[in-house]
Structures are given as structure tokens and as C-alpha cells.
Scaffold this motif. Sequence first.
Motif, mmCIF file in Angstrom:
data_model
loop_
_atom_site.group_PDB
_atom_site.id
_atom_site.type_symbol
_atom_site.label_atom_id
_atom_site.label_comp_id
_atom_site.label_asym_id
_atom_site.label_seq_id
_atom_site.Cartn_x
_atom_site.Cartn_y
_atom_site.Cartn_z
ATOM 1 N N ILE A 59 50.001 35.455 41.172
ATOM 2 C CA ILE A 59 51.359 35.741 40.691
ATOM 3 C C ILE A 59 51.461 35.410 39.200
ATOM 4 O O ILE A 59 50.642 34.655 38.661
ATOM 5 N N LYS A 92 50.581 32.372 32.545
ATOM 6 C CA LYS A 92 49.303 33.040 32.750
ATOM 7 C C LYS A 92 49.252 33.424 34.225
ATOM 8 O O LYS A 92 50.061 32.948 35.018
ATOM 9 N N GLY A 108 43.722 42.239 41.130
ATOM 10 C CA GLY A 108 44.329 43.441 41.683
ATOM 11 C C GLY A 108 45.386 44.002 40.739
ATOM 12 O O GLY A 108 45.743 43.380 39.739
ATOM 13 N N GLU A 121 61.824 34.121 26.115
ATOM 14 C CA GLU A 121 61.087 34.616 27.277
ATOM 15 C C GLU A 121 59.863 33.734 27.471
ATOM 16 O O GLU A 121 59.052 33.574 26.565
HETATM 17 P P1 ADP Z 1 54.833 42.853 30.492
HETATM 18 O O1 ADP Z 1 55.042 43.283 29.094
HETATM 19 O O2 ADP Z 1 54.203 43.877 31.352
HETATM 20 O O3 ADP Z 1 56.050 42.242 31.097
HETATM 21 P P2 ADP Z 1 53.845 40.191 30.081
HETATM 22 O O4 ADP Z 1 52.574 39.787 29.417
HETATM 23 O O5 ADP Z 1 55.131 39.867 29.424
HETATM 24 O O6 ADP Z 1 53.708 41.743 30.393
HETATM 25 O O7 ADP Z 1 53.899 39.539 31.516
HETATM 26 C C1 ADP Z 1 53.003 39.844 32.512
HETATM 27 C C2 ADP Z 1 52.996 38.747 33.560
HETATM 28 O O8 ADP Z 1 52.184 39.168 34.657
HETATM 29 C C3 ADP Z 1 52.389 37.461 33.070
HETATM 30 O O9 ADP Z 1 53.053 36.374 33.681
HETATM 31 C C4 ADP Z 1 50.963 37.535 33.575
HETATM 32 O O10 ADP Z 1 50.399 36.284 33.785
HETATM 33 C C5 ADP Z 1 51.131 38.263 34.885
HETATM 34 N N1 ADP Z 1 49.977 39.033 35.311
HETATM 35 C C6 ADP Z 1 49.112 39.746 34.557
HETATM 36 N N2 ADP Z 1 48.175 40.336 35.331
HETATM 37 C C7 ADP Z 1 48.468 40.010 36.612
HETATM 38 C C8 ADP Z 1 47.885 40.321 37.875
HETATM 39 N N3 ADP Z 1 46.833 41.110 37.998
HETATM 40 N N4 ADP Z 1 48.474 39.806 38.978
HETATM 41 C C9 ADP Z 1 49.561 39.037 38.891
HETATM 42 N N5 ADP Z 1 50.141 38.698 37.733
HETATM 43 C C10 ADP Z 1 49.606 39.182 36.604
#
Ligand code: ADP
Length: 504
Positions: free
Chosen positions: A20, A182, A238, A178
Motif C-alpha cells: 500500500i 513510500k 503489482g 501533501e
Molecule cells: P501520484 O502522482 O500518482 O499520486 P505519488 O507519488 O504522489 O503519485 O503517490 C503514489 C503513492 O503510491 C505513493 O504513496 C507510493 O508509495 C505508492 N505506490 C507506488 N507504487 C505502488 C505500488 N505498486 N503499490 C502500492 N503503492 C504504490
Amino acid sequence: MAKADLMDYDKALELYEVVIGLEIHVELSTKTKMFSDAPNPANEANHDAAPNTLITPVDLGLPGSLPVVNQTAVEYAISLGLALGCEIAAKSTFSRKNYFYPDLAKNYQISQYDEPIAFEGSVEIELADGSLVQIPIERAHMEEDAGKLTHLGGATGRIQGADASLVDYNRAGVPLVEIVTKPIMGTEGSAPEVAKAYVATIRDMVRSLGISEARMERGNLRCDANVSIRPRGQEKLGTRTETKNVNSLRSVERAVRHEIQRQAAILSAGGSITQETRHWHEDTGTTSPGRPKSDADDYRYFPEPDLLPIEPPASLVDRLRAKLPEAPAIHRRRLREAWGFTALEFQDVVNAGLLVEIEDTVAAGAAPAQARKWWTGEIARLANAAGAESGGLISPLHVSELIALVESGKLTDRLARQVLEGVIAGEGRPSEVVAARGLAVVSDDGALLAAIDEALAAQPDVLEKLRDGKVQAAGAIIGAVMKAMGGSADAARVRELVLERANV
Ligand code: ADP
Ligand code: MG
């Protein structure tokens, strides 16, 4: 996907590993907006403003207007960054994120892109079983909120099927931070609970910092929940979906759980997950597709030419660091000891998201046990019935006043519940509701004695029994007096007076 088509939760976890990632937008409660001197609707003082009254040319992007950075907002963002265990950038810059939408008058949002104000942190959260989890923080950056659209007509309140849309620019330019985590690995079956506990922890954190009202039901704190699953043993992450604006703690937990079950059903049937945003539906407990999302969203970010970089002096950062409240986990441990709650009682409070409410109620003078009793009991019940969050129903100050009225014998618990309803209905503070509704306990012995004499006259056999020493017979008289006085008598005092009357 209908509930029946979801994969069983335990089965999903047997087959897949869950990852997540959480994005939380926090509206700062500064007096004015991020880049203009318009009053900030995210500050309690301006909450009730009529649409399009809290705006300046800057918020509307009128020609010739220029943004000016709100220093307090920057200080709040630094404090939050420090509380998240982040490094504070010696130099951070603003960027333009370009896109058209009617709630964004300038056609771009001022945000931070490659140089956020805070990065690389970690937040400790505590789960219901007492275990601690470290949540890795990627970054926290400053930006401005967009305006708000209201879609009229149509069944869902969404733009699809609407007859018309209204725009309110009051929210345009509200300061936001915001916070992006990670990818969070290894949470296994507790992923939904981790998500909820993390949001609750951030909520408590920004409140104790005093930088946001943090009321989820008002959108002061909004969470987007990213969820992906991968077959056990697979290295590559995924494909994620991003469920938007899940606006209560409970929904965060439900939405993550639902996405895990939905994605597992699709993958196990040989399908694939589309990278997209999804909408959470509180009523059905399901998500539906929003818009497709690529990793390289083409917002044409470029440096904001109208704003200088933020270069906070080390002395400012040090000063803000020195003012930080305790970390939420340490703070909780200290409260648990100070309040003398059992582990279970305390966990109940945390799970109900009532820590801050109880803390504020105790700070206003109430005994911890009483504060817990009212918040987790009657107030939670009323909130539940109203489909609201307890914290939004009544202020801790009023709860503390109510408890004081009970403690001093002016109200019985029963009357206090009625007073509570009055306060929640907006009839004023507890003392005002007591006066307006005439709810105070009758402590005037004269009035009590009159009612006792009447009851004794109606039940002469009771008097006999009392005189024979059968003290428990007093119950019948106490009951009759309480009934006659509509529950507004102090039962203990009535008992004393009954026995006195019977010369026992
Ligand atoms: P966006 O601009 O798409 O909102 P962000 O970088 O602001 O991108 O946020 C993306 C969020 O999703 C971050 O909390 C990141 O850790 C999480 N994330 C990225 N890849 C995955 C993944 N494969 N599965 C779950 N969470 C992910
Ligand atoms: Mg994002």
C-alpha cells in the motif's frame, strides 16, 4: 465489482502479497491562503463563509495578480516535515502543474515537484494489538488547493448525469501539505488497519501541532489509498490503483480491504489490473473506476517563475524543532499512564479516534474516566446514529462542562444525556441548554419533600414497612418521586429524605 465476486480476504492473502502507499492532503489552518491574503476557509473562523466570498484576484488568476508566499504556511509545513522525521530542504522550489479544470481558474496549480520542502522521513504507528509499525515517508510538499465544484441534478452528485455545476473558489489557494509514503511492504493481513492507523496518527499529529483543524468530514484531511498486490514470490510490484478522497478513518480501512479482494479476484481469474484512480462509495462499500493514470502524467511541470525558492534559515528550523510536541506514539504511552486506563480501554479510545477529544476534555478539567465514558459511550452512539464523526458533534470544552454539571450533582446521567442532545442540536453550551430546557436536578428539599409526602400518602403500606425497619421498601417511594419529577431528582438525596420522613 459486486461484493459476491470479491475473493475471500484470507484466500487473497494466501495467494498475494499486499503493498500500500498513502497520500494525505492536509489543509493548513493559517489565517490567510497560501499565496494571497484572502481569509482561509480551512480556518474555523471562516468555515461558514458564503461561496465565492473568500477570494482575491490571485485566487482567480486574474491578469496582473501575483502570488506571495504565506510565511506561516511555510513554517507549518516545516513543523509537519520535522514531526514526520523528514529532512528539511535547505532550498525548495515551487512548480506549476498544468491542467484545465473549472475549479482551477489559473489552469495550473502551484505545487512542489522535484524539490519538496521535506523528504525521507518515518512515522511510528501503533496497531490495535499494541504492535508498532514504521511507515516510511517519501516526501511532504506544499501546494495550493483547488476550488470546489458542486454538481446539480443526477443521482450520484458526480458530474456524470448532472444538469449543471456550480463552482466555489473559496477553497482555491487554501494551503495544503501533501504527505506521500513510500510503498509500504510486509503489512500482510493488517494492511487495512495499518492504513487506518496511519491516517489517524497523521490526524493526531497535525492537531497536536496546531496546524490544521484536521476534520475529515470537512475535507481538512483527505486520504488517497494506493493498493497493489503481487503473487507471492514475485519481485516486481503489482499495478496499483489509487482510491481517492476516502473521507473517514473507517472508510480508509474498508476501501483498502475491498481493493485487495477485488484485485485478487481479477488476477486469479487471469485478468490484469488497470492503473487508475477509483472512487470509494461509502453506501455500497465498493470502488468504481475514475480516470486512467499513467506514471508520467503529463502535467508539464515547470518552475514557477513568480516565486523565489524557499530557503529557511537553520535557526528557524531549529526553533520549530524545539517547539515540536512529542511523537504520537510516545505521547500515547504517556497519556495511557497518566489517565490510568487499562490497555483495552485505551485501545478502544485510539480505535475510535477519540484520543484528542478526550485529551482536550481532560485539559478542560474533566476526570479522564468520565471523559472516556462520555466520548466512547453516549457521544459515539449519537455520532453513529447521525452517521458523523464524534469529534465533529460537540466540542471537548462543552463535554467537560457537562461532566462538571454531573459531578456537582446539578445533573443526573439521564438529564445529562438530554443536555447533550440539546448541545449537539445547537441549542448552546450545556449550562444554556440546562436553563432553556429546565433540566437541572431538583435539589430544593422543599420540592422533593412535597413529592415524597404525596408518594407516601398514596402508598401508606410503605410507610409501615419503613417504620418496621424494612429500609429497602424506600425504593417504591424513590421510584414514584423520580417519576413525578420527570427524572430530575437526585435519587440519593430523595432516599435520605424518605428515610428522614419515616424517622428511620
Ligand atoms: P501520484 O502522482 O500518482 O499520486 P505519488 O507519488 O504522489 O503519485 O503517490 C503514489 C503513492 O503510491 C505513493 O504513496 C507510493 O508509495 C505508492 N505506490 C507506488 N507504487 C505502488 C505500488 N505498486 N503499490 C502500492 N503503492 C504504490
Ligand atoms: Mg499524488
